[in-house]
Write a protein that holds these residues in place. Sequence first.
Motif, PDB file in Angstrom:
ATOM      1  N   ALA A  30       0.821  -1.209   0.000  1.00 56.95           N
ATOM      2  CA  ALA A  30       0.000   0.000   0.000  1.00 56.95           C
ATOM      3  C   ALA A  30       0.852   1.254   0.000  1.00 56.95           C
ATOM      4  O   ALA A  30       0.453   2.288  -0.558  1.00 56.95           O
ATOM      5  N   SER A  31       2.037   1.187   0.604  1.00 62.61           N
ATOM      6  CA  SER A  31       2.890   2.378   0.671  1.00 62.61           C
ATOM      7  C   SER A  31       3.336   2.848  -0.705  1.00 62.61           C
ATOM      8  O   SER A  31       3.684   4.021  -0.883  1.00 62.61           O
ATOM      9  N   ALA A  32       3.341   1.947  -1.687  1.00 63.66           N
ATOM     10  CA  ALA A  32       3.753   2.345  -3.040  1.00 63.66           C
ATOM     11  C   ALA A  32       2.837   3.414  -3.614  1.00 63.66           C
ATOM     12  O   ALA A  32       3.255   4.198  -4.475  1.00 63.66           O
ATOM     13  N   ALA A  33       1.595   3.479  -3.156  1.00 58.33           N
ATOM     14  CA  ALA A  33       0.648   4.464  -3.677  1.00 58.33           C
ATOM     15  C   ALA A  33       1.026   5.880  -3.283  1.00 58.33           C
ATOM     16  O   ALA A  33       0.606   6.845  -3.936  1.00 58.33           O
ATOM     17  N   TYR A  34       1.825   6.028  -2.210  1.00 61.10           N
ATOM     18  CA  TYR A  34       2.162   7.359  -1.709  1.00 61.10           C
ATOM     19  C   TYR A  34       3.586   7.790  -2.063  1.00 61.10           C
ATOM     20  O   TYR A  34       4.018   8.863  -1.663  1.00 61.10           O
ATOM     21  N   ARG A  35       4.320   6.980  -2.810  1.00 60.59           N
ATOM     22  CA  ARG A  35       5.733   7.251  -3.064  1.00 60.59           C
ATOM     23  C   ARG A  35       5.928   8.302  -4.154  1.00 60.59           C
ATOM     24  O   ARG A  35       5.091   8.439  -5.056  1.00 60.59           O
ATOM     25  N   ASP A  36       7.078   8.983  -4.066  1.00 62.40           N
ATOM     26  CA  ASP A  36       7.402  10.000  -5.057  1.00 62.40           C
ATOM     27  C   ASP A  36       8.694   9.681  -5.807  1.00 62.40           C
ATOM     28  O   ASP A  36       9.314  10.560  -6.399  1.00 62.40           O
ATOM     29  N   ASN A  37       9.115   8.395  -5.782  1.00 63.38           N
ATOM     30  CA  ASN A  37      10.298   7.984  -6.536  1.00 63.38           C
ATOM     31  C   ASN A  37      10.011   7.993  -8.029  1.00 63.38           C
ATOM     32  O   ASN A  37       8.851   7.988  -8.448  1.00 63.38           O
ATOM     33  N   PRO A  38      11.062   7.951  -8.854  1.00 57.41           N
ATOM     34  CA  PRO A  38      10.837   7.777 -10.297  1.00 57.41           C
ATOM     35  C   PRO A  38      10.123   6.456 -10.572  1.00 57.41           C
ATOM     36  O   PRO A  38      10.361   5.448  -9.896  1.00 57.41           O
ATOM     37  N   VAL A  39       9.247   6.435 -11.554  1.00 56.12           N
ATOM     38  CA  VAL A  39       8.454   5.245 -11.829  1.00 56.12           C
ATOM     39  C   VAL A  39       9.333   4.069 -12.239  1.00 56.12           C
ATOM     40  O   VAL A  39       8.972   2.901 -12.025  1.00 56.12           O
ATOM     41  N   LEU A 208       1.627  12.991   1.802  1.00 57.19           N
ATOM     42  CA  LEU A 208       1.865  11.684   1.193  1.00 57.19           C
ATOM     43  C   LEU A 208       3.034  10.967   1.859  1.00 57.19           C
ATOM     44  O   LEU A 208       2.982   9.757   2.120  1.00 57.19           O
ATOM     45  N   ARG A 209       4.098  11.698   2.142  1.00 57.41           N
ATOM     46  CA  ARG A 209       5.267  11.079   2.769  1.00 57.41           C
ATOM     47  C   ARG A 209       4.979  10.632   4.203  1.00 57.41           C
ATOM     48  O   ARG A 209       5.508   9.612   4.653  1.00 57.41           O
ATOM     49  N   GLU A 210       4.168  11.387   4.923  1.00 57.78           N
ATOM     50  CA  GLU A 210       3.792  10.969   6.264  1.00 57.78           C
ATOM     51  C   GLU A 210       2.996   9.674   6.234  1.00 57.78           C
ATOM     52  O   GLU A 210       3.190   8.789   7.085  1.00 57.78           O
ATOM     53  N   ARG A 211       2.119   9.524   5.273  1.00 59.34           N
ATOM     54  CA  ARG A 211       1.352   8.288   5.136  1.00 59.34           C
ATOM     55  C   ARG A 211       2.254   7.127   4.745  1.00 59.34           C
ATOM     56  O   ARG A 211       2.104   5.999   5.249  1.00 59.34           O
ATOM     57  N   TRP A 212       3.164   7.377   3.843  1.00 64.12           N
ATOM     58  CA  TRP A 212       4.148   6.370   3.424  1.00 64.12           C
ATOM     59  C   TRP A 212       4.935   5.890   4.645  1.00 64.12           C
ATOM     60  O   TRP A 212       5.076   4.681   4.876  1.00 64.12           O
ATOM     61  N   ASP A 213       5.462   6.828   5.436  1.00 64.39           N
ATOM     62  CA  ASP A 213       6.265   6.458   6.593  1.00 64.39           C
ATOM     63  C   ASP A 213       5.410   5.758   7.656  1.00 64.39           C
ATOM     64  O   ASP A 213       5.861   4.791   8.284  1.00 64.39           O
ATOM     65  N   SER A 214       4.181   6.216   7.874  1.00 67.42           N
ATOM     66  CA  SER A 214       3.322   5.611   8.891  1.00 67.42           C
ATOM     67  C   SER A 214       2.990   4.165   8.565  1.00 67.42           C
ATOM     68  O   SER A 214       2.976   3.306   9.450  1.00 67.42           O
ATOM     69  N   LEU A 215       2.726   3.885   7.305  1.00 63.93           N
ATOM     70  CA  LEU A 215       2.402   2.516   6.914  1.00 63.93           C
ATOM     71  C   LEU A 215       3.562   1.568   7.198  1.00 63.93           C
ATOM     72  O   LEU A 215       3.372   0.453   7.699  1.00 63.93           O
ATOM     73  N   LEU A 216       4.783   2.004   6.911  1.00 66.19           N
ATOM     74  CA  LEU A 216       5.943   1.132   7.114  1.00 66.19           C
ATOM     75  C   LEU A 216       6.410   1.119   8.559  1.00 66.19           C
ATOM     76  O   LEU A 216       7.232   0.278   8.927  1.00 66.19           O
ATOM     77  N   SER A 217       5.900   2.030   9.371  1.00 68.00           N
ATOM     78  CA  SER A 217       6.246   2.051  10.795  1.00 68.00           C
ATOM     79  C   SER A 217       5.280   1.229  11.625  1.00 68.00           C
ATOM     80  O   SER A 217       5.431   1.138  12.850  1.00 68.00           O
ATOM     81  N   GLY A 218       4.268   0.661  10.974  1.00 70.84           N
ATOM     82  CA  GLY A 218       3.316  -0.178  11.689  1.00 70.84           C
ATOM     83  C   GLY A 218       2.066   0.530  12.132  1.00 70.84           C
ATOM     84  O   GLY A 218       1.207  -0.085  12.771  1.00 70.84           O
ATOM     85  N   SER A 219       1.932   1.814  11.824  1.00 71.12           N
ATOM     86  CA  SER A 219       0.718   2.540  12.216  1.00 71.12           C
ATOM     87  C   SER A 219      -0.407   2.211  11.252  1.00 71.12           C
ATOM     88  O   SER A 219      -0.205   2.149  10.040  1.00 71.12           O
ATOM     89  N   SER A 220      -1.601   2.009  11.788  1.00 69.88           N
ATOM     90  CA  SER A 220      -2.753   1.696  10.947  1.00 69.88           C
ATOM     91  C   SER A 220      -3.362   2.987  10.412  1.00 69.88           C
ATOM     92  O   SER A 220      -4.456   3.398  10.800  1.00 69.88           O
ATOM     93  N   VAL A 221      -2.625   3.658   9.520  1.00 73.55           N
ATOM     94  CA  VAL A 221      -3.148   4.881   8.936  1.00 73.55           C
ATOM     95  C   VAL A 221      -4.336   4.530   8.054  1.00 73.55           C
ATOM     96  O   VAL A 221      -4.281   3.620   7.237  1.00 73.55           O
ATOM     97  N   PHE A 416       9.512  -2.136  -1.643  1.00 72.01           N
ATOM     98  CA  PHE A 416       8.258  -1.731  -1.006  1.00 72.01           C
ATOM     99  C   PHE A 416       8.401  -1.521   0.501  1.00 72.01           C
ATOM    100  O   PHE A 416       7.485  -1.010   1.135  1.00 72.01           O
ATOM    101  N   THR A 417       9.516  -1.944   1.070  1.00 69.91           N
ATOM    102  CA  THR A 417       9.707  -1.786   2.506  1.00 69.91           C
ATOM    103  C   THR A 417      10.673  -0.646   2.841  1.00 69.91           C
ATOM    104  O   THR A 417      11.026  -0.459   4.004  1.00 69.91           O
ATOM    105  N   SER A 418      11.112   0.102   1.840  1.00 70.80           N
ATOM    106  CA  SER A 418      12.028   1.218   2.075  1.00 70.80           C
ATOM    107  C   SER A 418      11.238   2.456   2.498  1.00 70.80           C
ATOM    108  O   SER A 418      10.255   2.824   1.860  1.00 70.80           O
ATOM    109  N   LYS A 419      11.695   3.095   3.573  1.00 70.01           N
ATOM    110  CA  LYS A 419      11.024   4.282   4.091  1.00 70.01           C
ATOM    111  C   LYS A 419      11.484   5.531   3.336  1.00 70.01           C
ATOM    112  O   LYS A 419      12.540   5.523   2.690  1.00 70.01           O
TER     113      LYS A 419
END
Length: 551
Positions: A30-39, A208-221, A416-419
């Motif tokens: 799910a965190s991939a939806a919030y990422r801003d890396n190159p496609v 978007l980055r806060e949601r990305w980080d929260s998902l990988l930190s275990g928070s149920s955003v 997908f697990t990189s913060k």
Amino acid sequence: MTVESGYADIFGPQVPRTGDEGQTATFALASAAYRDNPVEEILKANSEWHQSAVSSGKIALFRPNLGEAFSRAVVDRMLGAGRKPLIQSFGTEPQAVVEHCLAANRIRRERDNWLSAVMVLCGLLFLPGLVVWLLVFQIRTTIAKREDKRAGALATTLLVAAGALAVIFLIRMPFTGFWAWYARAAVIAPVVGWFWAKQICERTARDLRERWDSLLSGSSVGAKVPEAVPSSPGETAAEALRQSLAKLSAEQQSNSVFYAGPKGVLGMGTRWGSWQLAEDLVPADADREIHPFRSWDVIRSVHDQLRMLERGPLNTGGFPKPSIRHWVVTPIGENAKAVSRPEGTDVDAYQVKSHAIQDICNKQQFGAGDRHYLGVQWTLWDGQLVITMMITVTVLHETLRIEVTGHALGPVHSLFTSKPEAKEKQVQKSVKFWETRTVKLPLVDADEVVRLAARAPLTWYPPLLNWLGGTLSLPEPFGLRHAWADKPWRHRFMADDALRAATPVLRVVHAAAIRVLAENGVETEKFGTRSAFLSTAVQDTSPRKADVYDA
């Protein structure tokens, strides 16, 4: 709304609660939806069997980033009208991933609405200036993409030169009267719009980055998708989206899977081990015949005994409760691009009915057609490891064969697990030039602001935007979990878990089958001898490509 499959009713859409199995793998995807890396980063996650592809657009300025391309591609593929069947995502909750993609699209749509207003006020009304500035940035983007080390400096020089020419143009205006003032505004307004757009883009990027980080930190955003909750009977779009999500959940629970040759059972991973017990059915008493029984009788006994796997004589932890299901397995080609699920009166809501499963188990053991397997499955490591042992029983002439095969699906790719990482770079100190210091870079740079502002008005018509900027093509047959799964054998403890499961399952299957044979008057000595041999061999097992035949 009801609570189903470990979901809680929050803001209308359903999100998994903390502690549910599959949380890590689900949130990583799910965190991939919030990422801003190159496609293009997603191409690193391509596996031996599953290949994503990124198509280049016509204009580099309109290219999507990873989050934009991923969320749009996943939503279109999993909820689009007339979509093709999906592969189950064992170890994850695909509905949660899709809802996060919808939430990310909604956040970006709100940003694009503001950016579209900026483009109208500061761009469309001063179109000549906007076209010139966009042309400068397009040339700059094209130059910066070159591998030449001097390309970056050249691109920056181009932008500085364009700014200098704009200042000269403002001072030495060739026009007079109204057109002079309009020309000045055409030069200045897009720059003012850029600063305005930068504030909008940075605010959204932080969210978007806060949601990305929260998902990988275990928070149920929570994935807020209010458009999936109809508030009145007339909201057909919301009702259609709600039904699409319900259809997705129903297909996830289907008991029909597909065997794609060397790719293994799609969604379960490749077959890494196979153990076969095959002996003749001989009466235990020469004066009496064997009492008639069917393959289903053996399978039913095995099913009952597998439910006891979580119990043991010692209080040492052991197996968690497994999922035990009867599967209808359909063979497809190794390179098949689509699958077709069983249909007809024997199928209800993607589920093959029990009586049809029994018929397949007892009759379809040779030649064309689907096959029956009994599967015992563990989802471990928070969904990062899926272990499946498949059991099938066949009777041909006087030979009964019991086959146990092991399948393992590894963790989702590390991409997908990189913060999110802070944007910064190392520069030389002005005085102590032999030392370096870290400089924080803006969260959204100048090129990114221009890209987002240029794309914003076109987001209302995605086909044109996809044609101009390019798209992400998902691997087919598509399933969220297996498309980007690594092999488990590179992780020591995951590999140990997969290998250790084989021995107790094999022994339980053989013991249950031999008990049924003895109850029906079959001589079990040869079966017992063969079972003991396999029980010894399985202790020295090692993973291999069991579906790749050297023939």
